[in-house]
Every structure is written in structure tokens, then in C-alpha cells.
Motif scaffolding. Structure first.
Motif, mmCIF file in Angstrom:
data_model
loop_
_atom_site.group_PDB
_atom_site.id
_atom_site.type_symbol
_atom_site.label_atom_id
_atom_site.label_comp_id
_atom_site.label_asym_id
_atom_site.label_seq_id
_atom_site.Cartn_x
_atom_site.Cartn_y
_atom_site.Cartn_z
ATOM 1 N N GLU A 102 0.829 -1.210 0.000
ATOM 2 C CA GLU A 102 0.000 0.000 0.000
ATOM 3 C C GLU A 102 0.864 1.261 0.000
ATOM 4 N N ARG A 103 1.881 1.268 0.824
ATOM 5 C CA ARG A 103 2.751 2.448 0.914
ATOM 6 C C ARG A 103 3.458 2.712 -0.417
ATOM 7 N N GLN A 104 3.905 1.669 -1.077
ATOM 8 C CA GLN A 104 4.617 1.839 -2.339
ATOM 9 C C GLN A 104 3.677 2.231 -3.479
ATOM 10 N N LEU A 105 2.513 1.604 -3.523
ATOM 11 C CA LEU A 105 1.545 1.957 -4.559
ATOM 12 C C LEU A 105 1.087 3.402 -4.398
ATOM 13 N N ALA A 106 0.866 3.824 -3.150
ATOM 14 C CA ALA A 106 0.439 5.191 -2.897
ATOM 15 C C ALA A 106 1.501 6.195 -3.343
ATOM 16 N N ALA A 107 2.777 5.809 -3.183
ATOM 17 C CA ALA A 107 3.859 6.703 -3.588
ATOM 18 C C ALA A 107 3.920 6.880 -5.100
ATOM 19 N N LEU A 108 3.400 5.897 -5.836
ATOM 20 C CA LEU A 108 3.412 5.962 -7.300
ATOM 21 C C LEU A 108 2.182 6.666 -7.866
ATOM 22 N N GLU A 109 1.182 6.887 -7.023
ATOM 23 C CA GLU A 109 -0.018 7.570 -7.485
ATOM 24 C C GLU A 109 0.245 9.063 -7.696
ATOM 25 N N ASN A 110 -0.716 9.732 -8.318
ATOM 26 C CA ASN A 110 -0.636 11.179 -8.560
ATOM 27 C C ASN A 110 0.490 11.556 -9.515
ATOM 28 N N HIS A 111 0.865 10.628 -10.381
ATOM 29 C CA HIS A 111 1.860 10.925 -11.414
ATOM 30 C C HIS A 111 1.266 10.717 -12.812
ATOM 31 N N GLY A 112 -0.063 10.639 -12.872
ATOM 32 C CA GLY A 112 -0.714 10.480 -14.159
ATOM 33 C C GLY A 112 -0.646 9.083 -14.735
ATOM 34 N N LEU A 113 -0.344 8.091 -13.899
ATOM 35 C CA LEU A 113 -0.240 6.709 -14.357
ATOM 36 C C LEU A 113 -1.549 5.966 -14.110
ATOM 37 N N ASP A 114 -1.876 5.017 -15.002
ATOM 38 C CA ASP A 114 -3.062 4.201 -14.774
ATOM 39 C C ASP A 114 -2.734 3.110 -13.760
ATOM 40 N N ALA A 115 -3.781 2.473 -13.249
ATOM 41 C CA ALA A 115 -3.620 1.493 -12.173
ATOM 42 C C ALA A 115 -2.740 0.316 -12.588
ATOM 43 N N ASP A 116 -2.879 -0.158 -13.827
ATOM 44 C CA ASP A 116 -2.086 -1.301 -14.280
ATOM 45 C C ASP A 116 -0.601 -0.956 -14.349
ATOM 46 N N THR A 117 -0.291 0.250 -14.806
ATOM 47 C CA THR A 117 1.108 0.664 -14.900
ATOM 48 C C THR A 117 1.729 0.817 -13.512
ATOM 49 N N ILE A 118 0.970 1.366 -12.592
ATOM 50 C CA ILE A 118 1.453 1.507 -11.207
ATOM 51 C C ILE A 118 1.788 0.140 -10.620
ATOM 52 N N MET A 119 0.882 -0.822 -10.791
ATOM 53 C CA MET A 119 1.124 -2.157 -10.244
ATOM 54 C C MET A 119 2.312 -2.823 -10.916
ATOM 55 N N THR A 120 2.472 -2.619 -12.216
ATOM 56 C CA THR A 120 3.595 -3.216 -12.933
ATOM 57 C C THR A 120 4.921 -2.664 -12.442
ATOM 58 N N ALA A 121 4.985 -1.356 -12.217
ATOM 59 C CA ALA A 121 6.212 -0.755 -11.697
ATOM 60 C C ALA A 121 6.545 -1.324 -10.321
ATOM 61 N N PHE A 122 5.545 -1.410 -9.464
ATOM 62 C CA PHE A 122 5.727 -1.963 -8.121
ATOM 63 C C PHE A 122 6.217 -3.406 -8.181
ATOM 64 N N ARG A 123 5.581 -4.211 -9.025
ATOM 65 C CA ARG A 123 5.955 -5.626 -9.118
ATOM 66 C C ARG A 123 7.323 -5.824 -9.752
ATOM 67 N N THR A 124 7.707 -4.931 -10.632
ATOM 68 C CA THR A 124 9.024 -5.043 -11.261
ATOM 69 C C THR A 124 10.130 -4.899 -10.225
ATOM 70 N N VAL A 125 9.995 -3.920 -9.348
ATOM 71 C CA VAL A 125 10.986 -3.751 -8.279
ATOM 72 C C VAL A 125 10.959 -4.961 -7.355
ATOM 73 N N GLY A 126 9.749 -5.437 -7.027
ATOM 74 C CA GLY A 126 9.631 -6.606 -6.160
ATOM 75 C C GLY A 126 10.274 -7.840 -6.763
ATOM 76 N N ALA A 127 10.112 -8.024 -8.075
ATOM 77 C CA ALA A 127 10.706 -9.186 -8.740
ATOM 78 C C ALA A 127 12.233 -9.119 -8.700
ATOM 79 N N TYR A 128 12.779 -7.926 -8.888
ATOM 80 C CA TYR A 128 14.231 -7.767 -8.795
ATOM 81 C C TYR A 128 14.724 -8.127 -7.400
ATOM 82 N N VAL A 129 14.059 -7.602 -6.389
ATOM 83 C CA VAL A 129 14.469 -7.863 -5.009
ATOM 84 C C VAL A 129 14.392 -9.353 -4.702
ATOM 85 N N HIS A 130 13.271 -9.969 -5.068
ATOM 86 C CA HIS A 130 13.082 -11.380 -4.751
ATOM 87 C C HIS A 130 14.098 -12.252 -5.485
ATOM 88 N N GLY A 131 14.349 -11.931 -6.758
ATOM 89 C CA GLY A 131 15.302 -12.724 -7.528
ATOM 90 C C GLY A 131 16.716 -12.635 -6.995
#
Length: 246
Positions: free
Chosen positions: A136-165
Motif C-alpha cells: 500500500e505504501r509503495q503503490l500510494a507513492a506511485l499515485e498522482n503521477h498520471g499513471l493508470d492502475a495497471d502501470t502503477i502495479m507493474t512498476a511496483f511488481r518489477t521492483v519486487g521481482a528484482y528484489v526477490h530474484g
């Protein structure tokens, strides 16, 4: 734990824990079970965490724990939720990049402190209160930049995938070194020298040879992780038009 009647919707572990039931005031609670489970997993690995082992550690009958957790899925979720609380990002960190970077660094440290996290099935990294709060904290930080919901989630998951890998790779390397009795990068390279020398002498891998001979940060895992993380964040910022970010 109350028996669920046939046809009734499943009640989640978290809803059961938040109910003001007498069971929550009992000597044995899900939180106590999770604390012991994490302690055992940290010391001996996740395979050592069984309901019988936990009952022994807690001094209760094996069936007593089942009144609070229905099985391993619940138990793993409780364990993940408990250790996730260790990742704390100050409230005054607000920029999208700063928030995502801070959580990424904290999440890597969490995996190194609790290597069993790398062994759990991926779904158990998601739906717990503390995991959701982190997202929630990370998604909220990505809001208000003119991005749609799918793009916000993709950016969040991309960082998460890097960390997990990267985290899984670091945990696996540490285990491999431990299994072979190697305690440093130099010992590991000496142990792998026969295979590496043969491969390098074939002349088929000149770029890798230049790395092997010229790299100065082979054992600086933190630098490697944070440099790669910055590359990921730079890419997200450039691709999505989020830079510059104060």
C-alpha cells in the motif's frame, strides 16, 4: 478454531484473529505460534517447522495449535507477516523512488536475516496485513503521477521481482558456500577454480574473462544489489516519465 459449516464462505485467518473471541485471550495465540515458528525456521530451516515441533516448543498438545492455525498455509502466512514487520520505512520518506528503494533494501535484508523466506511458495509473500501495508505504501507513492492502475502495479511488481530474484540468489549462494565449507569469496573461487580455469582457457568467454580478471567488487553484494536496484528505478522513472523526482 470454530468449525466452518458446509456452504459458508471461508473466513480468512486475519479476520479470525481480529475477532474479539475468547481464544485470543488464551495462553496460546497465533502470535505466539508464529514467534516460535520463526525462531525454529531461523535456526534450522523451514523444513524443521512442523505442528508437532511447535507443540513441543510451546508445551501444548499437538492438536492445540490447530485451534489457531488450520495448517501450513496459515502457519507460513503468520511467519511471513511477523517478520515483515521488521521492514520499517520512516514516514518522512515520501518520494516514489525513495519509498520503493527503501522498501527494496529492507526486503533484501529481511531475506538475508530469514533465509527460509526464499524457500516458501511465492503466494505466501502477498496476502498478509503487513505485506499489504508494505504494498500500500509503495503503490500510494506511485499515485498522482498520471499513471493508470495497471502501470502503477507493474512498476511496483518489477521492483519486487528484482528484489526477490537477487535475494533468492544470495541466499542460495550462502547455502552453497556453507554446504562446501567455504567462508569467503576467495575460498569459493579457489573451490571452483578447476572448472573456471578450464572454461576460461577455451577462449570462448572473453568478456567473462575480462570480468574475472578486472572486477574489484566481486564480493560486495550490497553494492551489486543497490547498483542494480538503481538501474531498475532509473528505467522505471525514464520509461514512465517520473524523473526528475525530488
Amino acid at each position: 478454531m470454530a468449525t466452518q459449516k458446509k456452504g459458508e464462505p471461508e473466513v480468512s485467518l486475519w479476520e479470525r484473529m481480529e475477532r474479539p473471541a475468547a481464544a485470543q485471550r488464551a495462553a496460546l495465540t497465533p502470535q505466539k505460534i508464529a514467534a516460535i515458528a520463526v525462531k525454529v525456521a531461523d535456526a534450522e530451516g523451514v523444513s524443521a517447522v512442523t505442528m508437532r515441533r511447535l507443540a513441543t516448543e510451546l508445551g501444548v498438545a499437538p492438536m492445540a495449535a490447530y485451534r489457531h492455525v488450520s495448517g501450513k498455509d496459515d502457519l507460513w502466512a503468520l511467519m511471513v507477516d511477523r517478520v515483515t514487520a521488521e521492514v520499517v520505512v520512516p514516514e518522512d520518506v515520501t518520494g516514489w523512488r525513495e519509498v520503493l528503494r527503501a522498501y527494496a533494501i529492507g526486503s533484501r535484508r529481511l531475506m538475508l536475516d530469514h533465509p527460509w523466506l526464499a524457500q516458501l511458495p511465492t503466494p505466501h509473500f502477498a496476502l498478509t496485513p503487513n505485506r499489504m501495508a508494505m504494498a500500500e505504501r509503495q503503490l500510494a507513492a506511485l499515485e498522482n503521477h498520471g499513471l493508470d492502475a495497471d502501470t502503477i502495479m507493474t512498476a511496483f511488481r518489477t521492483v519486487g521481482a528484482y528484489v526477490h530474484g537477487v535475494g533468492q540468489s544470495e541466499v542460495a549462494l550462502r547455502q552453497y558456500m556453507e554446504d562446501n565449507g567455504w567462508t569467503s569469496g576467495d575460498e569459493t573461487r579457489r573451490g571452483l577454480a578447476p572448472q573456471m580455469m578450464y572454461l576460461m582457457e577455451t577462449g570462448r568467454y572473453p568478456a567473462y574473462r575480462r570480468y574475472a580478471l578486472g572486477a574489484g567488487r566481486k564480493d560486495d553484494a550490497t553494492w551489486q544489489f543497490e547498483t542494480g536496484l538503481d538501474c531498475v528505478l532509473d528505467g522505471i522513472g525514464l520509461r514512465l516519465g517520473l524523473e526528475p523526482q525530488s
